[in-house]
Design an enzyme around this catalytic site. Structure first.
Site, PDB file in Angstrom:
ATOM      1  N   ASP A  28      42.485  41.459  43.755  1.00 22.12           N
ATOM      2  CA  ASP A  28      41.725  41.111  42.559  1.00 22.12           C
ATOM      3  C   ASP A  28      40.853  39.898  42.849  1.00 22.12           C
ATOM      4  O   ASP A  28      41.328  38.889  43.352  1.00 22.12           O
ATOM      5  CB  ASP A  28      42.689  40.798  41.422  1.00 22.12           C
ATOM      6  CG  ASP A  28      41.961  40.441  40.144  1.00 22.12           C
ATOM      7  OD1 ASP A  28      41.067  41.206  39.732  1.00 22.12           O
ATOM      8  OD2 ASP A  28      42.283  39.401  39.553  1.00 22.12           O
ATOM      9  N   TYR A  33      34.401  33.575  41.660  1.00 25.56           N
ATOM     10  CA  TYR A  33      35.386  32.875  42.489  1.00 25.56           C
ATOM     11  C   TYR A  33      34.698  32.397  43.762  1.00 25.56           C
ATOM     12  O   TYR A  33      34.286  33.185  44.608  1.00 25.56           O
ATOM     13  CB  TYR A  33      36.565  33.773  42.862  1.00 25.56           C
ATOM     14  CG  TYR A  33      37.397  34.283  41.709  1.00 25.56           C
ATOM     15  CD1 TYR A  33      37.250  33.803  40.411  1.00 25.56           C
ATOM     16  CD2 TYR A  33      38.335  35.269  41.923  1.00 25.56           C
ATOM     17  CE1 TYR A  33      38.024  34.287  39.377  1.00 25.56           C
ATOM     18  CE2 TYR A  33      39.119  35.762  40.891  1.00 25.56           C
ATOM     19  CZ  TYR A  33      38.963  35.271  39.614  1.00 25.56           C
ATOM     20  OH  TYR A  33      39.727  35.762  38.596  1.00 25.56           O
TER      21      TYR A  33
END
Length: 100
Positions: A28, A33
């Site tokens: 994931d 990010y």
């Protein structure tokens, strides 16, 4: 990278390898990010793996552009389409299994 507590690419690949050794198959991530760096690290790792063995999830919504622009954020069709195209390139794959 450069932030305290973050792993470099080699250490990240070692961690993913250990996770897979222990039976993990769900990865994931999200475009935001590390400003795409997480997807890039996973993508380089995926290049050496049989893609059909893993469930890959990623996300979009946050502004990834360098300027404030209404089309660089949110869940409009335009932003989702542009975001998934960029995520697929970073992930070195033709598809994701879950897009959030």
């Amino acid at each position: 990278m450069g932030r305290p507590g973050q792993s470099d690419e080699d250490l990240s690949h070692q961690i993913i390898n250990r996770y897979v050794e222990w039976g993990g198959n769900f990865l994931d991530t999200a475009d935001v990010y590390g400003r795409g760096n997480s997807e890039t690290i996973i993508g380089k790792w995926l290049e050496t793996q049989p893609r059909d063995k893993y469930v890959i999830a990623t996300k979009c919504r946050v502004n990834m552009g360098t300027e404030e622009n209404i089309n660089n954020v949110g869940l409009s069709r335009r932003h989702i389409t542009e975001s998934i195209d960029r995520s697929l390139k970073r992930l070195h794959t033709d598809f994701v299994d879950l897009y959030q």
